[in-house]
Write a protein that holds these residues in place. Structure first.
Motif, short mmCIF file in Angstrom:
data_model
loop_
_atom_site.label_atom_id
_atom_site.label_comp_id
_atom_site.label_asym_id
_atom_site.label_seq_id
_atom_site.Cartn_x
_atom_site.Cartn_y
_atom_site.Cartn_z
N ARG A 82 6.85 7.27 45.02
CA ARG A 82 7.16 6.44 44.11
C ARG A 82 5.68 5.74 43.83
O ARG A 82 5.20 5.18 44.58
CB ARG A 82 8.21 5.27 44.52
N SER A 84 3.94 2.98 41.56
CA SER A 84 4.26 1.87 40.62
C SER A 84 3.01 1.67 39.89
O SER A 84 2.11 1.21 40.34
CB SER A 84 4.74 0.95 41.41
N LEU A 109 10.48 4.79 26.90
CA LEU A 109 12.04 4.97 26.94
C LEU A 109 12.55 6.04 26.27
O LEU A 109 13.88 6.46 26.75
CB LEU A 109 12.60 3.66 26.30
N HIS A 111 11.84 9.03 27.27
CA HIS A 111 11.56 10.13 28.14
C HIS A 111 12.01 9.66 29.65
O HIS A 111 11.43 8.84 30.15
CB HIS A 111 9.90 10.37 28.17
N GLU A 112 12.95 10.35 30.07
CA GLU A 112 13.49 9.96 31.49
C GLU A 112 12.61 10.95 32.53
O GLU A 112 12.61 10.52 33.72
CB GLU A 112 14.83 10.47 31.84
N THR A 113 11.64 11.91 32.27
CA THR A 113 10.75 12.43 32.80
C THR A 113 9.51 12.53 32.05
O THR A 113 9.42 12.47 31.01
CB THR A 113 11.32 13.70 33.36
N PRO A 133 10.52 12.17 37.30
CA PRO A 133 11.17 10.94 36.76
C PRO A 133 10.43 9.88 36.45
O PRO A 133 9.38 9.58 37.31
CB PRO A 133 12.35 10.67 37.71
N ILE A 134 10.48 9.24 35.56
CA ILE A 134 9.69 8.04 34.85
C ILE A 134 10.74 6.81 34.47
O ILE A 134 11.74 7.00 33.70
CB ILE A 134 8.50 8.23 33.93
N THR A 135 10.72 5.65 35.07
CA THR A 135 11.22 4.35 34.64
C THR A 135 10.31 3.46 34.01
O THR A 135 9.28 3.23 34.62
CB THR A 135 12.26 3.75 35.70
N ALA A 136 10.86 2.56 33.29
CA ALA A 136 10.05 1.46 32.49
C ALA A 136 10.81 0.07 32.79
O ALA A 136 11.87 0.16 32.19
CB ALA A 136 9.41 1.61 31.40
N VAL A 138 12.28 -1.72 34.88
CA VAL A 138 13.50 -1.73 35.59
C VAL A 138 13.17 -2.44 36.93
O VAL A 138 12.26 -2.49 37.53
CB VAL A 138 14.09 -0.08 36.10
N VAL A 163 6.03 0.08 35.57
CA VAL A 163 6.49 1.63 35.44
C VAL A 163 6.43 2.41 36.59
O VAL A 163 5.51 2.24 37.42
CB VAL A 163 5.53 2.10 34.06
#
Length: 204
Positions: A82, A84, A109, A111-113, A133-136, A138, A163
């Motif tokens: 992960r 960050s 947002l 793009h989930e990956t 995977p990528i999250t923003a 969260v 992110v």
């Protein structure tokens, strides 16, 4: 692997969120000294934490398949990490910084990956053949304070996007598999267990 994620984020954000504007994307530590030297609109993506995603760890060898679908080699499963990033915008006006952050958030947002076309060609991420995977923005799974990060950097608290990219890391070489089994050996024995006939038959 870290530099490949940097390159993918640079391609994604620069071409799909900041395209057409005179805005730089950098990966510097946003310290007080760095902020004092900045003189053009900038989006900063600071990598502040790297840790293994233990929930994704697997045991035992993984199969590597060739183009024909046959197993050609074995290797240890990849480890997943992960990464960050702290995304911040730096301009002369807070409103402009908010617009830049909104553009970056909207881009991420969608793009989930990480899109395959943003991964460096021939690199580890592309050759692994796995999604990244990528999250923003969260909430983090563990209690950590963004204010503590700013305090460690010696800077002032700013609006930011947390992110997280989960990227695979190939940790061992591949070991070639033996040739495929194409026939089976049949041994016929008599009542005293002596072998009276040996023949090979194709494996169906």
């Amino acid at each position: 692997m870290l530099h490949e994620v940097d390159a993918a984020l640079r391609t994604l954000v620069s071409t799909r969120a900041l395209a057409g504007g005179d805005v730089r994307l950098v990966f510097d530590a946003p310290t007080r000294e760095w902020a004092a030297q900045r003189n053009i609109p900038t989006v900063n993506a600071y990598l502040y934490d790297v840790r293994e995603d233990m929930a994704r760890r697997e045991r035992g060898p993984a199969r590597v398949h060739g183009k024909d679908g046959r197993v050609t080699a074995y290797r240890q499963p990849p480890r997943f990490y992960r990464l960050s990033y702290l995304f911040t915008a730096w301009t002369k006006q807070p409103e402009d910084e908010h617009r830049l952050l909104s553009a970056v958030l909207g881009c991420l947002l969608r793009h989930e990956t990480l899109p395959a076309d943003t991964l460096p060609a021939g690199g580890m991420l592309a050759s692994a053949g796995l999604s990244v995977p990528i999250t923003a923005a969260v909430p983090p799974p563990d209690p950590r304070s963004i204010a503590d990060i700013w305090s460690a950097l010696g800077g002032e608290l700013k609006p930011s996007l947390d992110v997280v990219v989960v990227a695979p890391f190939l940790v061992s070489p591949e070991y070639p598999a033996g040739p495929p089994v194409t026939e089976v050996e049949v041994r016929v024995r008599d009542s005293v267990y002596a072998v009276t006939e040996v023949r090979r038959e194709p494996l169906t």
